[in-house]
Design a protein around this motif. Sequence first.
Motif, PDB file in Angstrom:
ATOM      1  N   GLU A  63      27.727  22.299 -56.115  1.00 14.91           N
ATOM      2  CA  GLU A  63      28.154  21.458 -54.985  1.00 14.91           C
ATOM      3  C   GLU A  63      29.037  22.214 -53.999  1.00 14.91           C
ATOM      4  OE1 GLU A  63      29.948  17.786 -56.420  1.00 14.91           O
ATOM      5  OE2 GLU A  63      28.202  17.552 -57.735  1.00 14.91           O
ATOM      6  N   LYS A  64      29.886  23.104 -54.521  1.00 10.87           N
ATOM      7  CA  LYS A  64      30.866  23.799 -53.671  1.00 10.87           C
ATOM      8  C   LYS A  64      30.266  25.000 -52.947  1.00 10.87           C
ATOM      9  CE  LYS A  64      35.035  24.685 -55.395  1.00 10.87           C
ATOM     10  NZ  LYS A  64      36.139  23.884 -54.850  1.00 10.87           N
ATOM     11  N   PHE A  65      29.278  25.657 -53.564  1.00 13.71           N
ATOM     12  CA  PHE A  65      28.773  26.923 -53.033  1.00 13.71           C
ATOM     13  C   PHE A  65      27.268  26.835 -52.834  1.00 13.71           C
ATOM     14  CE2 PHE A  65      32.371  27.737 -55.890  1.00 13.71           C
ATOM     15  CZ  PHE A  65      33.275  28.278 -54.993  1.00 13.71           C
ATOM     16  N   ASP A  66      26.768  27.700 -51.954  1.00 14.57           N
ATOM     17  CA  ASP A  66      25.344  27.691 -51.634  1.00 14.57           C
ATOM     18  C   ASP A  66      24.592  28.565 -52.655  1.00 14.57           C
ATOM     19  OD1 ASP A  66      22.993  27.263 -50.332  1.00 14.57           O
ATOM     20  OD2 ASP A  66      23.443  28.578 -48.630  1.00 14.57           O
ATOM     21  N   LEU A  67      24.258  27.961 -53.804  1.00  9.34           N
ATOM     22  CA  LEU A  67      23.684  28.707 -54.929  1.00  9.34           C
ATOM     23  C   LEU A  67      22.200  28.447 -55.099  1.00  9.34           C
ATOM     24  CD1 LEU A  67      26.312  28.247 -57.755  1.00  9.34           C
ATOM     25  CD2 LEU A  67      26.147  30.010 -55.992  1.00  9.34           C
ATOM     26  N   LEU A  68      21.516  29.444 -55.652  1.00 12.24           N
ATOM     27  CA  LEU A  68      20.113  29.266 -56.034  1.00 12.24           C
ATOM     28  C   LEU A  68      19.957  29.164 -57.543  1.00 12.24           C
ATOM     29  CD1 LEU A  68      18.682  31.812 -53.481  1.00 12.24           C
ATOM     30  CD2 LEU A  68      18.368  29.332 -53.420  1.00 12.24           C
ATOM     31  N   ALA A  69      20.861  29.772 -58.289  1.00 11.69           N
ATOM     32  CA  ALA A  69      20.796  29.712 -59.748  1.00 11.69           C
ATOM     33  C   ALA A  69      22.157  30.065 -60.327  1.00 11.69           C
ATOM     34  CB  ALA A  69      19.744  30.684 -60.278  1.00 11.69           C
ATOM     35  N   ALA A  70      22.460  29.502 -61.491  1.00  8.85           N
ATOM     36  CA  ALA A  70      23.698  29.841 -62.196  1.00  8.85           C
ATOM     37  C   ALA A  70      23.489  29.590 -63.680  1.00  8.85           C
ATOM     38  CB  ALA A  70      24.871  29.010 -61.678  1.00  8.85           C
ATOM     39  N   GLU A  71      23.906  30.542 -64.502  1.00  9.69           N
ATOM     40  CA  GLU A  71      23.792  30.409 -65.951  1.00  9.69           C
ATOM     41  C   GLU A  71      25.069  30.970 -66.579  1.00  9.69           C
ATOM     42  OE1 GLU A  71      21.090  29.161 -67.747  1.00  9.69           O
ATOM     43  OE2 GLU A  71      20.099  28.699 -65.854  1.00  9.69           O
ATOM     44  N   ALA A  72      25.445  30.420 -67.724  1.00  3.61           N
ATOM     45  CA  ALA A  72      26.612  30.954 -68.418  1.00  3.61           C
ATOM     46  C   ALA A  72      26.474  30.712 -69.913  1.00  3.61           C
ATOM     47  CB  ALA A  72      27.891  30.314 -67.888  1.00  3.61           C
ATOM     48  N   VAL A  73      27.002  31.649 -70.685  1.00  7.86           N
ATOM     49  CA  VAL A  73      26.960  31.571 -72.151  1.00  7.86           C
ATOM     50  C   VAL A  73      28.298  32.025 -72.703  1.00  7.86           C
ATOM     51  CG1 VAL A  73      25.907  32.533 -74.235  1.00  7.86           C
ATOM     52  CG2 VAL A  73      24.477  32.015 -72.259  1.00  7.86           C
ATOM     53  N   HIS A  74      28.786  31.324 -73.724  1.00 12.75           N
ATOM     54  CA  HIS A  74      29.983  31.786 -74.432  1.00 12.75           C
ATOM     55  C   HIS A  74      29.641  31.936 -75.903  1.00 12.75           C
ATOM     56  CE1 HIS A  74      34.095  32.452 -75.599  1.00 12.75           C
ATOM     57  NE2 HIS A  74      34.512  32.271 -74.363  1.00 12.75           N
ATOM     58  N   ARG A  75      30.049  33.057 -76.454  1.00  9.95           N
ATOM     59  CA  ARG A  75      29.769  33.321 -77.869  1.00  9.95           C
ATOM     60  C   ARG A  75      30.924  32.829 -78.738  1.00  9.95           C
ATOM     61  NH1 ARG A  75      28.417  39.298 -80.381  1.00  9.95           N
ATOM     62  NH2 ARG A  75      28.187  38.606 -82.545  1.00  9.95           N
ATOM     63  N   VAL A  76      30.594  32.417 -79.947  1.00 11.65           N
ATOM     64  CA  VAL A  76      31.619  32.070 -80.931  1.00 11.65           C
ATOM     65  C   VAL A  76      31.406  32.909 -82.189  1.00 11.65           C
ATOM     66  CG1 VAL A  76      32.010  29.704 -80.121  1.00 11.65           C
ATOM     67  CG2 VAL A  76      30.199  30.150 -81.811  1.00 11.65           C
TER      68      VAL A  76
END
Lengths: 80, 80, 151, 151
Positions: D68-81
Motif C-alpha cells: 500500500e505504501k510503495f509502488d511494488l511489483l513483488a515482495a517475499e520474506a522468510v524467517h528461519r527458526v
Amino acid sequence: MKTLTVKYFAILREQRGDAEEQLRTESVDAQSLYEELQAQHGFTLPVDRLRAAVNGEFRPWPAPVNDGDEVVFIPPVAGG
Amino acid sequence: MKTLTVKYFAILREQRGDAEEQLRTESVDAQSLYEELQAQHGFTLPVDRLRAAVNGEFRPWPAPVNDGDEVVFIPPVAGG
Amino acid sequence: MHFKITSKTIAVSELANTLQHERAGACATFEGWVRNHNEGQAVASLEYEAYAELAETEGNRILDEAREKFDLLAAEAVHRVGHLQIGDMAVWVGVASAHRGPAFDACRFIIDELKARVPIWKKEHYVAGESTWINCATKGEFSTDDAGPSS
Amino acid sequence: MHFKITSKTIAVSELANTLQHERAGACATFEGWVRNHNEGQAVASLEYEAYAELAETEGNRILDEAREKFDLLAAEAVHRVGHLQIGDMAVWVGVASAHRGPAFDACRFIIDELKARVPIWKKEHYVAGESTWINCATKGEFSTDDAGPSS
C-alpha cells in the motif's frame, strides 16, 4: 603536430562509424579536438554535454593533450 | 470456570518448563490470567513488557478470554 | 571490494559468497533488471556499452568512497554489457555490514553513484522499431537526471 | 506476496525467482546473518523461536502494508527458526519494483517492521558459556529499541 588515439563509444561510435582512430592534429586540448572532429563527422552532442578522459582518467575541460595520448569523449552516462 | 489452552514461547517456555498446557481458570482476561500464572511459575517478565494474543491474533490488554480460547503471552520480540 | 564490467550473465551466488564475513549481520543487495517499458514506451531489449577501463577505475573509486562513508565489511558490484533481453540482470551491487543501516545506505549510495558517474551507456530498442541512446538526445526535452531511466 | 517461517536453510535463488516481473527494473534484497559478536560479547550461536501461526499472519500484514505504501511489483520474506551458527542466514527479504527508490524503501520498511512486530525470539549463546533471550532482561539496562541487536 601531435599523434593521438581517439576512442568512440555509444552514440559517438555510431556517428563516427568506428570505435577507434589514430589522427594527427594541431589541437592543444580535447575541447578543440572535439570541435574539430564534430565539424568533420557531424556529432550531435555539444561539447558541454560531454566529459573528457585522457589516458584512462577523467580530465576537466579543456583537457590538454600531448603527443601519444589516448583521448575519449564521454557522452552522458546511463548505466544501471 | 473456563478451560483455556496456553502456549509458551522463548523465555516463558523455559520458565514454565513446557510449551503448552490446558488449564481451568476463573480469570476473565489474559492479563489476570498472566498474573495468576506468574505467581505460580515465577515468570520474570512484568505484564507490561508482554503482548497478548488470543486465538492467533494480537489483542490489547486486558484481552478478555472465553471458554475454549487459545492464549499466548508474547515476550519482547527479537527477530532478524 | 571490486567493481567489474562483464559481458557474461551475472553470477549472483558466486558474488554473494564473496561478501561473507563472520562479523557481518546484514547484507543488502540491489539488482537492476531490463524492464519492458520506459517513460511510456514498450521496450524490446537494451544494449549496454562501457568504456571498461575507466568504468572499472571509477567504479572501484565509488566502492572506496562507500567504505569511507559507511561502516562496511564487504562490497562488490558488477555491470553487464552487451545486448540484454527483458528480465536480464544489468547490474548487481552487494554490501555486508555488522548492522542493516549502513548496509542499506551503502548499497543505495553505490548504485546511485554508479548510475551517475560510470562511463556506461544504454541504447533502448523499442517494440515499435526505433532505438535511442538514453540521455543523448539533443533536441527538445532530454533528461539530465542522474538517476537514469532504468531503475 | 508471502511471509513464511521455515526451519530449513533459506533457499535464496528459489525465492529470488518468485520476484521476477517483466515490468520490474529494480530488485532490493536484505539478508540477516548470524554474526560472531553482539554488544561486545563473542557469540557462538543463535537460537530462533517463533509463534509461527501469528508470525506468518503478522508478516503477511507487513507485506500488505508495504504494497500500500510503495509502488511494488513483488515482495517475499522468510524467517528461519532453530539453532543457527555464525554466518547462517536468519532472514531474507526481497522486493521488486519498476524503480529503485520504492524497492529500497519497501525492503527497509519490511525488515524494520518484521523485527519490531513479528513474534520471533532469539537466544544468544555466548562463547563464554552463558546464554540469554534478547530483549527479555528484567534487571538493569535493557533495550527497548525496535531495531533489535542482530542487524
